[in-house]
Design a protein around this motif. Structure first.
Motif, PDB file in Angstrom:
ATOM      1  N   GLU A 126       0.825  -1.197   0.000  1.00  0.00           N
ATOM      2  CA  GLU A 126       0.000   0.000   0.000  1.00  0.00           C
ATOM      3  C   GLU A 126       0.871   1.264   0.000  1.00  0.00           C
ATOM      4  OE1 GLU A 126      -3.133   2.665   0.166  1.00  0.00           O
ATOM      5  OE2 GLU A 126      -3.109   0.546  -0.394  1.00  0.00           O
ATOM      6  N   ARG A 169     -10.041   0.391   4.364  1.00  0.00           N
ATOM      7  CA  ARG A 169     -10.188   0.978   3.033  1.00  0.00           C
ATOM      8  C   ARG A 169      -9.145   0.421   2.066  1.00  0.00           C
ATOM      9  NH1 ARG A 169     -10.061   7.419   1.914  1.00  0.00           N
ATOM     10  NH2 ARG A 169      -7.882   7.146   2.568  1.00  0.00           N
ATOM     11  N   GLU A 173      -9.858  -3.225   1.294  1.00  0.00           N
ATOM     12  CA  GLU A 173     -10.939  -3.391   0.325  1.00  0.00           C
ATOM     13  C   GLU A 173     -10.422  -3.174  -1.102  1.00  0.00           C
ATOM     14  OE1 GLU A 173     -15.016  -4.127  -0.712  1.00  0.00           O
ATOM     15  OE2 GLU A 173     -13.859  -4.460   1.125  1.00  0.00           O
ATOM     16  N   ARG A 174      -9.590  -2.157  -1.273  1.00  0.00           N
ATOM     17  CA  ARG A 174      -9.006  -1.916  -2.596  1.00  0.00           C
ATOM     18  C   ARG A 174      -8.169  -3.101  -3.055  1.00  0.00           C
ATOM     19  NH1 ARG A 174      -7.801   3.645  -0.827  1.00  0.00           N
ATOM     20  NH2 ARG A 174      -5.676   2.966  -0.380  1.00  0.00           N
ATOM     21  N   GLN A 193     -10.355  -6.086  -4.094  1.00  0.00           N
ATOM     22  CA  GLN A 193     -10.968  -5.885  -5.405  1.00  0.00           C
ATOM     23  C   GLN A 193     -10.004  -6.197  -6.543  1.00  0.00           C
ATOM     24  OE1 GLN A 193     -12.408  -1.843  -5.238  1.00  0.00           O
ATOM     25  NE2 GLN A 193     -14.137  -2.367  -3.900  1.00  0.00           N
ATOM     26  N   LYS A 194      -8.710  -6.099  -6.267  1.00  0.00           N
ATOM     27  CA  LYS A 194      -7.693  -6.397  -7.268  1.00  0.00           C
ATOM     28  C   LYS A 194      -7.187  -7.836  -7.172  1.00  0.00           C
ATOM     29  CE  LYS A 194      -6.086  -1.600  -7.512  1.00  0.00           C
ATOM     30  NZ  LYS A 194      -4.942  -0.672  -7.319  1.00  0.00           N
TER      31      LYS A 194
END
Length: 354
Positions: free
Chosen positions: A179, A204, A207-208, A211-212
């Motif tokens: 990150e 947050r 979650e990103r 999704q990837k």
């Protein structure tokens, strides 16, 4: 101390081990104990598991005065149940409590509580390979006022859940995204404490990453955005050109008990273990030139989890051809062998119920 036990009138059916997952099923009972500045800790009790009332102005709801721990009980091949290094969890919880101005719990009292509760729920400890009884002690402030101050009233509880693997991949390598936008914690903050706010702040980015297609986020430090810290639910270790490197505990990283255990096992096995600052530049170079030989996360929930892929700013690096490495496998076999009583505990880490 006296612990009142009220058994449930409606015991639940034990689940099939193949359907456990992680933290989805709960046992029949929970431990509860209250605190006030005038009385200290009082009214220790084991009661049927279920919802409980909380005042709408309770401190935890408005100011996040909450801490928790995670540890496991394991069923050995002879049927007996044991815990792994519970005193370390008790000490870390007291450290977290001090940081959030919550009350301390005497170590001997906490150990008695843990043993009594696990004995009460002993039948819920599964026996299938790779399964265990996950214990979640937690404490929260429950002053019934909106004033901001150190906690005067608190509650300590323990719930338990029979579990399987934390990751759906099991011991197979996971994919981790580094990150570079959000930060988890900073020195001087609550990064070293096991409190809910740290995890809420990580959602947050998590979650990103999900999704990837990634299992977890690997955090950089919150000041320079330069140094590797920890994975969302685990500490992290790397084997770089023969050296085992793990980020130093600088105050913004959780002092993991599995991390500590890994270091002790590795040093006994003769490996060079460095607890130091590890920059993303150094790690990126090692990923690019192939000197990053292995990478793994370590924590109570997953024990040891090999990392097969790291992503940084859109660039993808494969670690050890996406396979579990020899050191990672050795650590997993050693720790789980001790935890389930399959190999000798030469470290003195095991705490039997009897």
């Amino acid at each position: 101390m006296e612990i009142k036990i009220t058994k449930t009138a409606c015991p639940k059916e034990k689940p099939d081990s193949s359907s456990l997952g992680f933290g989805k099923i709960f046992t029949d009972h929970m431990f509860v104990m209250d605190y006030s500045r005038e009385k200290g800790w009082y009214d220790a009790r084991i009661v049927p598991f279920g919802p409980f009332e909380i005042h709408p102005a309770s401190t935890v709801l408005h100011y996040g005065s909450e801490i928790f721990e995670g540890l496991k009980a394991y069923r050995r091949e002879d049927g007996k149940v044991q815990m792994f290094r519970p005193i370390e969890n008790i000490r870390r919880m007291n450290s977290s409590a001090e940081r959030l101005c919550l009350p301390q719990i005497d170590e001997d009292m906490a150990m008695e509580i843990l043993k009594t509760f696990v004995k009460c729920e002993e039948d819920w400890t599964p026996s299938a390979p790779g399964t265990s009884l996950y214990l979640r002690p937690f404490m929260y402030g429950n002053d019934e006022t909106l004033g901001v101050h150190a906690v005067h009233n608190a509650r300590f509880m323990i719930i338990a859940s029979p579990v399987g693997s934390y990751y759906k991949e099991g011991i197979n390598p996971v994919k981790i995204m580094i990150e570079d936008q959000d930060v988890r914690a900073v020195r001087g903050g609550t990064g070293y404490a096991k409190c809910g706010g740290n995890y809420a702040a990580s959602n947050r980015a998590g979650e990103r990453a999900e999704q990837k297609g990634y299992s977890q986020v690997l955090w950089l430090d919150g000041v320079e955005r330069k140094y590797i810290e920890e994975v969302g639910a685990m500490n992290v270790m790397f084997k770089i050109n023969g050296e085992i490197v793990t980020p130093a505990l600088t105050g913004s990283i959780l002092p993991g008990i599995t991390r500590k255990s890994c270091i002790e096992v590795l040093k006994r096995e003769g490996y060079t273990v460095s607890e130091r600052l590890l920059s993303i530049d150094e790690l990126e170079k090692a990923m690019a030139d192939g000197t990053l030989e292995e990478a793994w996360g370590c924590g109570t929930a997953a024990v040891v989890s090999p990392i097969g892929e790291l992503s940084y700013k859109g660039e993808i690096f494969t670690v050890n051809e996406g396979k579990i490495g020899d050191v990672t496998q050795k650590l997993y076999d050693t720790l789980t062998g001790i935890q389930w009583g399959k190999i000798e505990d030469s470290f003195g880490w095991i705490c039997p119920l009897d």
